[in-house]
Design a protein around this motif. Structure first.
Motif, short mmCIF file in Angstrom:
data_model
loop_
_atom_site.label_atom_id
_atom_site.label_comp_id
_atom_site.label_asym_id
_atom_site.label_seq_id
_atom_site.Cartn_x
_atom_site.Cartn_y
_atom_site.Cartn_z
N THR A 135 -6.45 -5.52 3.65
CA THR A 135 -6.51 -4.58 2.57
C THR A 135 -7.82 -3.71 2.51
O THR A 135 -7.89 -2.73 2.77
N TRP A 167 -7.80 0.36 1.24
CA TRP A 167 -6.77 0.20 0.05
C TRP A 167 -7.79 -0.07 -1.15
O TRP A 167 -8.16 -1.32 -1.43
N HIS A 182 0.82 -1.32 -0.09
CA HIS A 182 0.12 -0.01 0.01
C HIS A 182 0.81 1.35 -0.02
O HIS A 182 0.67 2.09 -0.68
N GLU A 205 -0.93 -0.53 -7.48
CA GLU A 205 -2.33 -0.40 -7.93
C GLU A 205 -2.86 -1.66 -8.08
O GLU A 205 -4.09 -1.90 -8.28
N THR A 241 -7.65 -1.09 -4.30
CA THR A 241 -7.12 -1.77 -5.38
C THR A 241 -7.51 -2.80 -5.97
O THR A 241 -8.78 -2.95 -5.74
#
Length: 412
Positions: A250, A255, A227, A232, A257
């Motif tokens: 996550t 995050w 992160h 990405e 992503t």
């Protein structure tokens, strides 16, 4: 006339006796084979960090019981001799030796895990013991020159990662890519697959590579590093325990992503629990088999057979878990090999027949996917589709793709 008929009958009876005796003698000469039984060895993670996969071994035992109830194979019962290696490579190597030397198995089949099978492979190949349809997609099982007696089943991890990376370049050309992998042959195959497609010209897009050990407690620090590095798109080559932990962390970090999850972990319900009805993270994986959770297979003949099997032989297990479905496919494939062997169940002929599968359709493979092998082709399943998580289940999309021979040039 009557004397001639009696003489012919006597000769026929004698020939039958000789043929029967020769069949019994041949069986007696084949390790692990008797007139009534074929002994099959397997190691599995019944306990330890990958204990979720213990169901695979139990499902194989149940599948063989179903086959035996239906008369066995060529008049013989299938006896699964199972040993718990706790997902430990050192234990697995020792147990494989015991299964061959003490338990006198004819072959090894369906054993789970890349590091565990790797610990067995040199020994089994040195003795010429068939090492078939393993619960691992390591690319090495297709190297028939180095491991002529070994053969996997599912698509190669390395080829799977190539497909994921190709999809990344098609949909997120400028994305910063990270790889988090288990530090063994299993995880390194995924890293190699990503690097294969990026090549030297696009290697700069791989901005972060981290690993973990199976003995680690979690991968939270690795997710934090990914992160913070601005990753990405993450390729996650992890077993269920660590894949689930990575997803939890996550979401906890908010995050937003994109994660590509190794299909061996993505199909396990415990892996995906943190992502149930959770927006914000885009999740991809692969698919090569029918998903028991997918309603579109409700009237499928193969799925009906599978559900009947589960109802009778594993009534207390979750019918939607993909592990028994995998066992249903690989069990059917081994039975196909043994039937092709006929009366010659020597190890050399078992391997010869495993290398002579032609367009075999298995009950739970996705439409359009068949099994073909050859002496120089130890990849039974060579096709898959991409799949996307919709919050409750994986939805396959796009065309069925070959995972061994792709139309793109590596490094382009």
């Amino acid at each position: 006339m009557q004397l001639g008929v009696m003489r012919k009958a006597a000769i026929g009876l004698a020939c039958g006796v000789v043929a029967s005796w020769m069949g019994l003698a041949h069986a007696a000469e084949a390790p692990g084979v008797s007139a009534r039984e074929i002994r099959i060895g397997q190691t599995g993670a019944l306990t330890g960090p990958a204990a979720q996969y213990g169901l695979l071994a139990r499902a194989h035992a149940a599948y063989f019981k179903m086959v035996n109830d239906q008369g066995g194979v060529n008049g013989r019962q299938l006896k699964l001799v199972l040993a718990d290696d706790e997902y430990s490579a050192s234990k697995s190597g020792e147990l494989a030796r015991k299964l061959v030397e003490k338990d006198q198995v004819a072959l090894m089949f369906g054993s789970f895990g890349t590091p565990t099978n790797a610990a067995q492979s040199a020994y089994l190949n040195s003795l010429g013991v068939p090492h078939l349809f393993l619960g691992t997609g390591a690319d090495k099982w297709g190297d028939q020159k180095a491991l002529p007696w070994s053969m996997g089943f599912q698509p190669s991890f390395r080829q799977e990662a190539r497909i994921y990376t190709k999809h990344i370049l098609q949909t997120r050309l400028d994305a910063k890519i990270g790889v988090l992998y288990q530090n063994d042959d299993f995880g390194r195959d995924y890293l190699k697959g990503v690097q294969d497609v990026l090549g030297k010209l696009q290697a700069f897009k791989l901005v972060k590579v981290l690993s973990y050990e199976p003995s680690d407690s979690n991968v939270e620090s690795q997710i934090a590093s990914m992160h913070n590095a601005g990753v990405e798109v993450l390729v996650l080559a992890a077993i269920p325990k660590f894949a689930a932990n990575a997803l939890s962390e996550t979401y906890a970090r908010n995050w937003r992503t994109t994660i590509y999850i190794a299909l061996g972990a993505a199909g396990i319900s415990t892996t995906m629990e943190p992502a149930l009805d959770r927006p914000g993270v885009t999740l991809y994986s692969g698919a090569y088999a029918k998903d028991p959770r997918d309603a579109r297979w409700a009237d499928d003949e193969g799925m009906r057979r599978y559900r009947a099997f589960m109802h009778k032989y594993l009534p207390d297990e979750d019918v939607t878990n993909p592990l028994p479905a995998l066992a249903f496919n690989t069990g059917a494939l081994l039975v196909q090999v043994l039937r092709q062997c006929g009366g010659d169940l020597g190890r050399a002929n078992v391997m010869r027949q495993a290398e002579n599968l032609k367009d075999v359709t298995l009950p739970l493979l996705s439409p359009g996917i068949q099994v073909t092998t050859a002496k120089d082709d130890h990849y039974p399943v060579e096709q898959m589709q991409m799949a996307r998580w919709d919050g409750r289940r994986w939805i396959p999309f796009g065309q069925v793709m070959s995972v061994t021979f792709q139309p793109w040039s590596i490094g382009s």
